[in-house]
Design a protein around this motif. Structure first.
Motif, PDB file in Angstrom:
ATOM      1  N   GLN A   3       8.663  -7.908   3.359  1.00  0.00           N
ATOM      2  CA  GLN A   3       8.632  -7.756   2.248  1.00  0.00           C
ATOM      3  C   GLN A   3       7.592  -7.565   1.375  1.00  0.00           C
ATOM      4  O   GLN A   3       7.206  -8.663   1.803  1.00  0.00           O
ATOM      5  CB  GLN A   3      10.762  -8.266   2.028  1.00  0.00           C
ATOM      6  N   GLY A   4       7.236  -7.083   0.147  1.00  0.00           N
ATOM      7  CA  GLY A   4       6.497  -7.676  -0.293  1.00  0.00           C
ATOM      8  C   GLY A   4       6.511  -7.260  -1.868  1.00  0.00           C
ATOM      9  O   GLY A   4       7.875  -6.830  -1.997  1.00  0.00           O
ATOM     10  N   ARG A   5       6.014  -8.230  -2.609  1.00  0.00           N
ATOM     11  CA  ARG A   5       6.421  -8.409  -3.969  1.00  0.00           C
ATOM     12  C   ARG A   5       5.536  -7.510  -5.036  1.00  0.00           C
ATOM     13  O   ARG A   5       4.682  -8.132  -4.911  1.00  0.00           O
ATOM     14  CB  ARG A   5       7.257  -9.099  -5.089  1.00  0.00           C
ATOM     15  N   CYS A   6       6.105  -6.503  -5.733  1.00  0.00           N
ATOM     16  CA  CYS A   6       4.904  -6.133  -6.067  1.00  0.00           C
ATOM     17  C   CYS A   6       4.154  -6.237  -7.951  1.00  0.00           C
ATOM     18  O   CYS A   6       4.939  -7.266  -8.230  1.00  0.00           O
ATOM     19  CB  CYS A   6       5.074  -3.973  -6.568  1.00  0.00           C
ATOM     20  N   ARG A   7       3.053  -6.894  -7.730  1.00  0.00           N
ATOM     21  CA  ARG A   7       2.282  -7.776  -8.979  1.00  0.00           C
ATOM     22  C   ARG A   7       2.470  -7.026 -10.257  1.00  0.00           C
ATOM     23  O   ARG A   7       2.152  -7.015 -11.065  1.00  0.00           O
ATOM     24  CB  ARG A   7       1.159  -8.245  -8.825  1.00  0.00           C
ATOM     25  N   ASN A   8       2.545  -5.555  -9.821  1.00  0.00           N
ATOM     26  CA  ASN A   8       2.925  -4.966 -11.131  1.00  0.00           C
ATOM     27  C   ASN A   8       4.263  -4.557 -11.513  1.00  0.00           C
ATOM     28  O   ASN A   8       4.487  -5.129 -12.932  1.00  0.00           O
ATOM     29  CB  ASN A   8       2.266  -3.367 -10.984  1.00  0.00           C
ATOM     30  N   CYS A   9       5.350  -3.933 -10.972  1.00  0.00           N
ATOM     31  CA  CYS A   9       6.867  -3.882 -12.258  1.00  0.00           C
ATOM     32  C   CYS A   9       7.418  -4.891 -10.715  1.00  0.00           C
ATOM     33  O   CYS A   9       8.876  -4.697 -11.346  1.00  0.00           O
ATOM     34  CB  CYS A   9       6.838  -2.150 -11.548  1.00  0.00           C
ATOM     35  N   SER A  10       7.200  -6.404 -10.266  1.00  0.00           N
ATOM     36  CA  SER A  10       8.042  -7.202  -9.442  1.00  0.00           C
ATOM     37  C   SER A  10       9.231  -6.076  -8.894  1.00  0.00           C
ATOM     38  O   SER A  10       9.865  -7.570  -8.221  1.00  0.00           O
ATOM     39  CB  SER A  10       9.109  -8.632 -11.145  1.00  0.00           C
ATOM     40  N   GLU A  11       8.997  -5.337  -8.457  1.00  0.00           N
ATOM     41  CA  GLU A  11      10.007  -4.949  -7.537  1.00  0.00           C
ATOM     42  C   GLU A  11       9.711  -5.310  -6.007  1.00  0.00           C
ATOM     43  O   GLU A  11       8.193  -5.938  -6.069  1.00  0.00           O
ATOM     44  CB  GLU A  11       9.951  -3.259  -7.113  1.00  0.00           C
ATOM     45  N   ILE A  68       3.427  -0.625   6.948  1.00  0.00           N
ATOM     46  CA  ILE A  68       2.322  -1.022   7.253  1.00  0.00           C
ATOM     47  C   ILE A  68       1.564   0.887   7.040  1.00  0.00           C
ATOM     48  O   ILE A  68       0.143   0.387   6.828  1.00  0.00           O
ATOM     49  CB  ILE A  68       1.866  -1.878   8.513  1.00  0.00           C
ATOM     50  N   LEU A  69       1.490   1.827   7.413  1.00  0.00           N
ATOM     51  CA  LEU A  69       0.962   2.942   7.651  1.00  0.00           C
ATOM     52  C   LEU A  69       1.075   3.380   5.838  1.00  0.00           C
ATOM     53  O   LEU A  69       0.198   4.044   5.399  1.00  0.00           O
ATOM     54  CB  LEU A  69       1.305   3.673   8.134  1.00  0.00           C
ATOM     55  N   ASN A  70       2.009   2.961   4.200  1.00  0.00           N
ATOM     56  CA  ASN A  70       1.502   3.079   3.219  1.00  0.00           C
ATOM     57  C   ASN A  70       1.579   1.716   2.872  1.00  0.00           C
ATOM     58  O   ASN A  70       2.704   1.329   2.520  1.00  0.00           O
ATOM     59  CB  ASN A  70       2.881   3.861   3.080  1.00  0.00           C
ATOM     60  N   LEU A  71       0.953   0.855   2.390  1.00  0.00           N
ATOM     61  CA  LEU A  71       1.361  -0.215   2.066  1.00  0.00           C
ATOM     62  C   LEU A  71       0.857  -0.210   0.353  1.00  0.00           C
ATOM     63  O   LEU A  71       0.085  -0.298  -0.800  1.00  0.00           O
ATOM     64  CB  LEU A  71       0.123  -0.461   2.368  1.00  0.00           C
ATOM     65  N   ARG A  72       2.020   0.862  -0.113  1.00  0.00           N
ATOM     66  CA  ARG A  72       2.294   1.135  -1.886  1.00  0.00           C
ATOM     67  C   ARG A  72       3.768   0.609  -2.076  1.00  0.00           C
ATOM     68  O   ARG A  72       4.137   0.517  -1.563  1.00  0.00           O
ATOM     69  CB  ARG A  72       2.039   2.138  -2.108  1.00  0.00           C
ATOM     70  N   CYS A  73       4.446   0.074  -3.592  1.00  0.00           N
ATOM     71  CA  CYS A  73       5.310   0.131  -4.095  1.00  0.00           C
ATOM     72  C   CYS A  73       6.036   0.836  -4.424  1.00  0.00           C
ATOM     73  O   CYS A  73       5.364   1.753  -4.130  1.00  0.00           O
ATOM     74  CB  CYS A  73       5.021  -0.975  -5.850  1.00  0.00           C
ATOM     75  N   ARG A  74       7.164   1.020  -3.253  1.00  0.00           N
ATOM     76  CA  ARG A  74       8.057   2.125  -3.321  1.00  0.00           C
ATOM     77  C   ARG A  74       8.304   2.542  -5.169  1.00  0.00           C
ATOM     78  O   ARG A  74       8.905   3.739  -4.852  1.00  0.00           O
ATOM     79  CB  ARG A  74       9.281   1.883  -2.404  1.00  0.00           C
ATOM     80  N   LYS A  75       7.938   1.844  -5.864  1.00  0.00           N
ATOM     81  CA  LYS A  75       8.287   2.044  -7.023  1.00  0.00           C
ATOM     82  C   LYS A  75       7.400   2.631  -8.142  1.00  0.00           C
ATOM     83  O   LYS A  75       7.343   4.134  -8.556  1.00  0.00           O
ATOM     84  CB  LYS A  75      10.095   0.797  -7.136  1.00  0.00           C
ATOM     85  N   CYS A  76       6.236   2.125  -8.154  1.00  0.00           N
ATOM     86  CA  CYS A  76       5.956   1.933  -9.288  1.00  0.00           C
ATOM     87  C   CYS A  76       4.374   2.576  -8.296  1.00  0.00           C
ATOM     88  O   CYS A  76       3.330   3.831  -9.324  1.00  0.00           O
ATOM     89  CB  CYS A  76       5.231   0.902  -9.798  1.00  0.00           C
ATOM     90  N   GLY A  77       4.123   2.795  -7.099  1.00  0.00           N
ATOM     91  CA  GLY A  77       2.668   3.216  -6.058  1.00  0.00           C
ATOM     92  C   GLY A  77       1.749   2.362  -6.302  1.00  0.00           C
ATOM     93  O   GLY A  77       0.857   2.851  -5.393  1.00  0.00           O
ATOM     94  N   GLY A  78       1.679   1.146  -6.712  1.00  0.00           N
ATOM     95  CA  GLY A  78       0.801   0.259  -7.020  1.00  0.00           C
ATOM     96  C   GLY A  78       0.605  -0.331  -5.351  1.00  0.00           C
ATOM     97  O   GLY A  78       1.175  -0.634  -4.693  1.00  0.00           O
ATOM     98  N   ASP A  79      -0.783  -0.623  -5.845  1.00  0.00           N
ATOM     99  CA  ASP A  79      -0.742  -1.116  -3.879  1.00  0.00           C
ATOM    100  C   ASP A  79      -1.340  -2.634  -4.418  1.00  0.00           C
ATOM    101  O   ASP A  79      -2.246  -3.335  -3.479  1.00  0.00           O
ATOM    102  CB  ASP A  79      -1.772  -0.420  -3.385  1.00  0.00           C
ATOM    103  N   ASP A  80      -0.935  -2.953  -5.176  1.00  0.00           N
ATOM    104  CA  ASP A  80      -1.518  -5.008  -5.152  1.00  0.00           C
ATOM    105  C   ASP A  80      -0.172  -5.228  -5.527  1.00  0.00           C
ATOM    106  O   ASP A  80       0.728  -5.292  -6.324  1.00  0.00           O
ATOM    107  CB  ASP A  80      -1.853  -4.949  -6.962  1.00  0.00           C
ATOM    108  N   PHE A  81       0.369  -5.873  -4.198  1.00  0.00           N
ATOM    109  CA  PHE A  81       1.305  -7.122  -3.976  1.00  0.00           C
ATOM    110  C   PHE A  81       1.542  -8.215  -3.086  1.00  0.00           C
ATOM    111  O   PHE A  81      -0.002  -7.733  -2.506  1.00  0.00           O
ATOM    112  CB  PHE A  81       3.092  -5.509  -3.363  1.00  0.00           C
ATOM    113  N   GLU A  82       2.551  -9.127  -3.059  1.00  0.00           N
ATOM    114  CA  GLU A  82       2.298 -10.149  -2.050  1.00  0.00           C
ATOM    115  C   GLU A  82       3.048 -10.074  -1.332  1.00  0.00           C
ATOM    116  O   GLU A  82       4.234  -9.623  -1.607  1.00  0.00           O
ATOM    117  CB  GLU A  82       3.065 -10.901  -4.035  1.00  0.00           C
TER     118      GLU A  82
END
Lengths: 223, 114
Positions: free
Chosen positions: B69-77, B83-97
């Protein structure tokens, strides 16, 4: 009749207890301990001997060497005059925290600034067993391919630093297809704060930055 | 590759619980995160082999894998990481923890009682 009970117990709790003991020991001694993890043949031992030689007179390094069989790597470390303790895992695919605890008792801790644990060559299992180390260092060599951070995310997600070794091979056109920027980007997607050092343990290229980071990490811990 | 050690630790934990209530265990459920690198077939094989001749002989294992699981640094989702699509499923950002992986846990044991 059936009865169901909730246990909620961590299966590897025995290893975690030993790992906690080791991490307390490092904290008490303000000792930096880096657990080096990579595939077999990525150059961990050569990186260590080169690092020890480069940092001679600056910081004192001790090594815990994990190998499935033989003490060949330990002999290579001892040739640099650094203390090295051998753990022969006799087939096991990773080092355990208890083994590291026993090895620590044999190292002259009070004389050391930095302890490296050279884990068994394996990108999968060692990442799942905490040893109580202060940080993990992933090593990837260019001959292995730039897709390793994506294919083996566990170690790259957990590592403090990543060394990309054998970069001298990239200078020979057509020898290896390794996109260094892709490897860096994939690792950073999993782990934004990972420090990345492209090096060649053979030529010494990139070692200045790597060694500077080690010296800084030791002094940050000792402050 | 280290499934034998996992199986051994599980066996010891289950036997401890079985002795407490003096009953025969028939099924255990374990959960594990993706980064634990546990293979179901290898674990079941290892467990079957070492459980033979103990009170756990013939037990069934249910293994549930928990996604990274990841937590988006942009929208907190908080989202399941692909692993093949490392993006937030809500905002599409790729900066996550990347959140800590679920540890290997023995969740429940079912026993046969008289």
């Amino acid at each position: 009749m059936y009865k169901k009970i909730d246990v909620g117990r961590k299966i590897l709790s025995a290893n975690e207890e030993y790992a906690l003991k080791n991490s307390r020991f490092f904290a008490e001694h303000k000792q930096l301990c880096l657990n080096m993890i990579s595939s077999p043949g990525s150059g961990k031992t050569t990186i260590l001997t080169k690092t020890i030689t480069e940092l001679k007179g600056k910081i004192k390094i001790g090594v815990i060497e994990g190998d499935i069989q033989t003490d060949l790597d330990t002999q290579r470390i001892r040739a640099t005059n650094a203390p090295a303790i051998q753990i022969e895992t006799q087939g096991a695919c990773h080092l355990s925290a208890a083994q590291v605890g026993t090895a620590l008792e044999k190292l002259p801790i009070e004389k050391l600034d930095l302890i490296f644990i050279e884990n068994v060559g394996n990108l999968v299992c060692p990442a799942a067993f905490e040893l109580g180390e202060t940080g993990k260092v992933a090593v990837l060599s260019v001959a292995e391919g730039d897709d390793k951070p994506a294919k083996y995310p566990a170690i790259f997600a957990k590592a403090k630093a990543m060394l990309i070794n054998k970069i001298d091979l990239l200078k020979v056109p057509g020898l290896v297809d390794f996109d260094i920027e892709k490897a860096k980007a994939d690792a950073r997607k999993l782990n934004r704060d990972i420090k990345i050092f492209p090096v060649s343990a053979k030529t010494g290229e990139g070692f200045a930055d790597w060694c500077r980071w080690l010296v800084e990490s030791v002094s940050n811990l000792r402050q | 590759m280290h499934e034998t050690i996992v199986a051994q630790s599980m066996l010891e934990a289950i036997i401890t619980e079985a002795e407490k209530i003096n009953a025969k265990p028939i099924c255990a459920k374990i959960t594990c995160g993706t980064l634990n690198a546990v293979n179901d077939d290898s674990l079941c094989f290892a467990f079957e082999a070492i459980a033979k001749g103990t009170i756990c002989g013939g037990m069934k294992l249910q293994i549930e894998h928990k996604p990274m699981q990841g937590r988006c640094r942009n929208c907190s989702e908080v989202f399941d990481v692909d692993i093949l699509n490392l993006r937030c499923r809500k905002c599409g950002g790729d900066d996550f923890e990347l959140l800590p992986d679920e540890p290997l846990t023995l969740q429940t044991i079912e026993f046969e009682t008289e």
